[in-house]
Design an enzyme around this catalytic site. Structure first.
Site, PDB file in Angstrom:
ATOM      1  N   GLU A   1       0.912  -1.275  -0.076  1.00 28.40           N
ATOM      2  CA  GLU A   1      -0.044  -0.030  -0.255  1.00 28.40           C
ATOM      3  C   GLU A   1       1.125   1.144  -0.147  1.00 28.40           C
ATOM      4  O   GLU A   1       1.509   1.597   0.903  1.00 28.40           O
ATOM      5  CB  GLU A   1      -0.917  -0.127   1.191  1.00 28.40           C
TER       6      GLU A   1
ATOM      7  N   CYS B   1      -2.083   8.755   2.697  1.00 34.06           N
ATOM      8  CA  CYS B   1      -2.019   8.299   1.463  1.00 34.06           C
ATOM      9  C   CYS B   1      -3.308   8.566   0.534  1.00 34.06           C
ATOM     10  O   CYS B   1      -3.136   8.673  -0.484  1.00 34.06           O
ATOM     11  CB  CYS B   1      -1.664   6.974   1.334  1.00 34.06           C
TER      12      CYS B   1
HETATM   13  P1  NDP Z   1       9.094   5.416   3.962  1.00 31.42           P
HETATM   14  O1  NDP Z   1       8.573   4.601   2.864  1.00 31.42           O
HETATM   15  O2  NDP Z   1      10.667   5.630   4.012  1.00 31.42           O
HETATM   16  O3  NDP Z   1       8.788   4.382   5.479  1.00 31.42           O
HETATM   17  C1  NDP Z   1       7.681   3.626   5.851  1.00 31.42           C
HETATM   18  C2  NDP Z   1       8.343   2.368   6.224  1.00 31.42           C
HETATM   19  O4  NDP Z   1       9.271   1.586   5.422  1.00 31.42           O
HETATM   20  C3  NDP Z   1       9.045   2.601   7.610  1.00 31.42           C
HETATM   21  O5  NDP Z   1       9.129   1.802   8.643  1.00 31.42           O
HETATM   22  C4  NDP Z   1      10.422   2.640   7.074  1.00 31.42           C
HETATM   23  O6  NDP Z   1      11.547   2.681   8.001  1.00 31.42           O
HETATM   24  C5  NDP Z   1      10.400   1.584   6.083  1.00 31.42           C
HETATM   25  N1  NDP Z   1      11.333   1.641   5.015  1.00 31.42           N
HETATM   26  C6  NDP Z   1      11.767   2.673   4.287  1.00 31.42           C
HETATM   27  N2  NDP Z   1      12.738   2.360   3.203  1.00 31.42           N
HETATM   28  C7  NDP Z   1      13.002   0.892   3.337  1.00 31.42           C
HETATM   29  C8  NDP Z   1      13.486  -0.051   2.512  1.00 31.42           C
HETATM   30  N3  NDP Z   1      14.357   0.596   1.692  1.00 31.42           N
HETATM   31  N4  NDP Z   1      13.278  -1.172   2.930  1.00 31.42           N
HETATM   32  C9  NDP Z   1      12.434  -1.732   3.870  1.00 31.42           C
HETATM   33  N5  NDP Z   1      11.978  -0.734   4.693  1.00 31.42           N
HETATM   34  C10 NDP Z   1      11.938   0.407   4.356  1.00 31.42           C
HETATM   35  O7  NDP Z   1       8.240   6.499   3.886  1.00 31.42           O
HETATM   36  P2  NDP Z   1       8.749   7.733   4.809  1.00 31.42           P
HETATM   37  O8  NDP Z   1       8.516   8.088   6.155  1.00 31.42           O
HETATM   38  O9  NDP Z   1      10.243   8.286   4.474  1.00 31.42           O
HETATM   39  O10 NDP Z   1       7.935   8.905   4.247  1.00 31.42           O
HETATM   40  C11 NDP Z   1       8.433   9.415   2.513  1.00 31.42           C
HETATM   41  C12 NDP Z   1       7.137   9.477   1.703  1.00 31.42           C
HETATM   42  O11 NDP Z   1       6.779   8.158   1.636  1.00 31.42           O
HETATM   43  C13 NDP Z   1       5.903  10.374   2.163  1.00 31.42           C
HETATM   44  O12 NDP Z   1       6.377  11.569   1.565  1.00 31.42           O
HETATM   45  C14 NDP Z   1       4.842   9.603   1.322  1.00 31.42           C
HETATM   46  O13 NDP Z   1       4.979   9.963  -0.018  1.00 31.42           O
HETATM   47  C15 NDP Z   1       5.013   8.479   1.583  1.00 31.42           C
HETATM   48  N6  NDP Z   1       4.388   7.569   2.679  1.00 31.42           N
HETATM   49  C16 NDP Z   1       3.398   6.914   2.388  1.00 31.42           C
HETATM   50  C17 NDP Z   1       2.597   6.516   3.239  1.00 31.42           C
HETATM   51  C18 NDP Z   1       1.230   6.016   3.134  1.00 31.42           C
HETATM   52  O14 NDP Z   1       0.464   5.767   3.964  1.00 31.42           O
HETATM   53  N7  NDP Z   1       0.902   5.148   1.905  1.00 31.42           N
HETATM   54  C19 NDP Z   1       2.678   6.573   4.667  1.00 31.42           C
HETATM   55  C20 NDP Z   1       4.096   7.326   4.994  1.00 31.42           C
HETATM   56  C21 NDP Z   1       4.784   7.686   3.894  1.00 31.42           C
HETATM   57  P3  NDP Z   1      12.404   3.813   8.594  1.00 31.42           P
HETATM   58  O15 NDP Z   1      11.235   4.280   9.242  1.00 31.42           O
HETATM   59  O16 NDP Z   1      13.118   2.908   9.643  1.00 31.42           O
HETATM   60  O17 NDP Z   1      12.946   4.371   7.612  1.00 31.42           O
END
Ligand code: NDP
Length: 457
Positions: free
Chosen positions: A231, A265
């Site tokens: 998602e 989102c």
């Molecule tokens: P991320 O996608 O970076 O973080 C979401 C989760 O994924 C966190 O637990 C993070 O861990 C983990 N993660 C990040 N990179 C990796 C990877 N390469 N492999 C495995 N796990 C990973 O979101 P951000 O917080 O950086 O937000 C950035 C953008 O993401 C936002 O601006 C938005 O566009 C989108 N977003 C979308 C969401 C939604 O509901 N669909 C929710 C949040 C963000 P860690 O925190 O340790 O990096």
């Protein structure tokens, strides 16, 4: 990113955590795999009793958990309380319906030469959930409630900025009576995810978050032939046609854009308005966006709190500056209040053109993009032009137009005369780069099951 609680309303670091070592992660995987062998044999009645108990505990701790979420990621306390209530409802929903959703599905036995034939849903094993900070409790519960009710065991890798909410959730299920190891929080950084995902004891993964994170997890899991549900982001259209109830459309537009301080989102992000009502809509929408109270998220009267991270606020500033620099008109907002914390003023931008980042990227903050269109074809073309396909909103009382939107919007969800909201009763998920698979409803609980075909001669 360090694993820490940093209050986004002040910028103050309140608590830091050491990530689990390789050995500590291994201990938890050993426990998860061992626990699955006995947990999978528990019946629905027993699981439902534990889930109801977890829901009751959470309900009684609503205020404490809501304050924790507000402290960790800045959502208003009012919306944090609502999130807790939603989680309680979601848990109860799966406690009550899991057995029916996973009942054996009879097939046409004579047609396949059998005395009996049916399909049975069985749990898969330990599932890794990589979750984001924006709805720190709900995103995780949306996974945990169906996973546990299906007989799977859960491993939560939560976002690094919400460690205390993550730990609370891990303990909640244990306190409610679920056997030790059924649901564990792994305090690990994103760099540690790959090893967990490749571990043979982990059988599947779900991720909610950004597109790069989703691509990474899906490609690693694909290499290991493990199922994933993704998602990812969205840039949901919000279309307003001439027949719409304009009062309702304007009021809901504001909520749809600034919910969760603009970090959802499924927030409506692109407002696509028919020329006949564009000026009226724009005037009223801008007036309401300007009137929103930005401030301390703990204050009951606050409409919009800070963004969750400094990086998030910087990204929003840059994307608006890029549009303004290329000739877009900022109708309100477009600046960060001069105060500690990562606040950003609700913003409406018009005259957006394709070379601007705002046209094609998701903006994760209280920034609305406004577009004028001449007819329904133009509205649909613009709505579908992005790489995302999560939710969509359309306002019209014309049933022919309603059918057209339902049929032609490239999205996992279409809400007519309302705004996209997740309900336990409805499937939730997207198409295109917004991901695949579904959460919630009967479809969500079946994602991480082995649908076993049974033929008895
Ligand atoms: P991320 O996608 O970076 O973080 C979401 C989760 O994924 C966190 O637990 C993070 O861990 C983990 N993660 C990040 N990179 C990796 C990877 N390469 N492999 C495995 N796990 C990973 O979101 P951000 O917080 O950086 O937000 C950035 C953008 O993401 C936002 O601006 C938005 O566009 C989108 N977003 C979308 C969401 C939604 O509901 N669909 C929710 C949040 C963000 P860690 O925190 O340790 O990096």
């Amino acid at each position: 990113m360090a694993i820490a609680t940093i209050n986004p309303a002040t910028g103050e670091t309140l608590k830091t955590f050491e990530p689990l070592s390789e050995h500590e992660v291994d201990e938890r995987l050993v426990l998860a795999a061992a626990e699955f062998e006995t947990y999978r044999a528990t019946d629905f009645k027993q699981r439902a009793a534990w889930m109801q108990s977890a829901a009751g505990l959470l309900e009684s701790e609503q205020e404490q958990v809501a304050r924790l979420m507000t402290t960790e990621m800045g959502k208003t306390l009012v919306s944090a309380r609502a999130e807790v209530a939603k989680c309680v409802k979601g848990m109860r929903y799966y406690a009550e319906h899991a057995e029916e959703f996973l009942a054996d599905e009879p097939a046409d036995a004579p047609a396949v030469g059998a005395r009996r034939a049916y399909a049975r849903y069985q749990p898969l094993g330990p599932v890794l959930a990589v979750m984001p900070w924006n709805f720190p409790l709900w995103q995780a519960v949306r996974f945990a409630a169906p996973a546990l009710m299906a007989g799977n065991v859960g491993l939560l890798k939560h976002a690094s900025n919400v460690p205390q909410t993550a730990l609370y959730l891990g303990e909640l299920f244990a306190r409610a009576g679920f056997p030790h190891g059924c649901f564990q929080t792994l305090l690990i950084g994103s760099g540690q995810v790959e090893a967990v995902l490749r571990d043979q004891r982990v059988v599947a993964a779900t991720l909610t978050g950004s597109e790069p994170a989703g691509r990474s997890v899906a490609s690693i899991a694909g290499g290991e032939v493990k199922k994933t549900v993704l998602e990812l982001g969205g840039s949901d259209p919000y279309i307003v046609m001439p027949s719409a109830d304009l009062d309702g459309a304007v009021a809901t537009a504001v909520t749809a854009r600034v919910q969760n301080n603009g970090q959802s989102c499924i927030a409506a992000k692109r407002f696509i308005v028919h020329a006949e009502v564009y000026d009226d809509f724009a005037d009223r929408f801008v007036a309401r966006m300007e009137a929103l109270r930005v401030g301390d998220p703990e204050e009951e009267s606050t409409d919009v709190g800070p963004l969750a991270t400094r990086q998030g606020r910087d990204d929003v500033e840059k994307i608006v500056a890029d549009a303004a620099g290329r000739g877009a008109r900022v109708l309100c907002g477009g600046w960060s209040p001069d105060r500690p914390g990562w606040f950003y003023q609700p913003t409406v931008v018009a005259d957006i053109t394709p070379e601007m980042r705002l046209f094609s990227e998701e903006v994760f903050g209280p920034v609305a993009s406004l577009y004028r269109v001449g007819d329904i074809d133009e509205a649909l073309a613009l709505a579908n032009i992005t790489s995302f396909g999560l939710g969509s909103n359309a306002w019209t009382t014309d049933v022919v137009e309603q059918e057209r939107f339902i049929s032609d919007l490239e999205a996992g969800m279409v809400f007519i005369n309302g705004m996209v909201v997740s309900y336990p009763e409805l499937p939730f998920g997207g198409v295109k780069n917004s991901g695949y698979g579904r959460e919630l409803s009967a479809h969500g609980i079946r994602e991480f099951c082995n649908l076993k075909t049974v033929w008895i001669g």
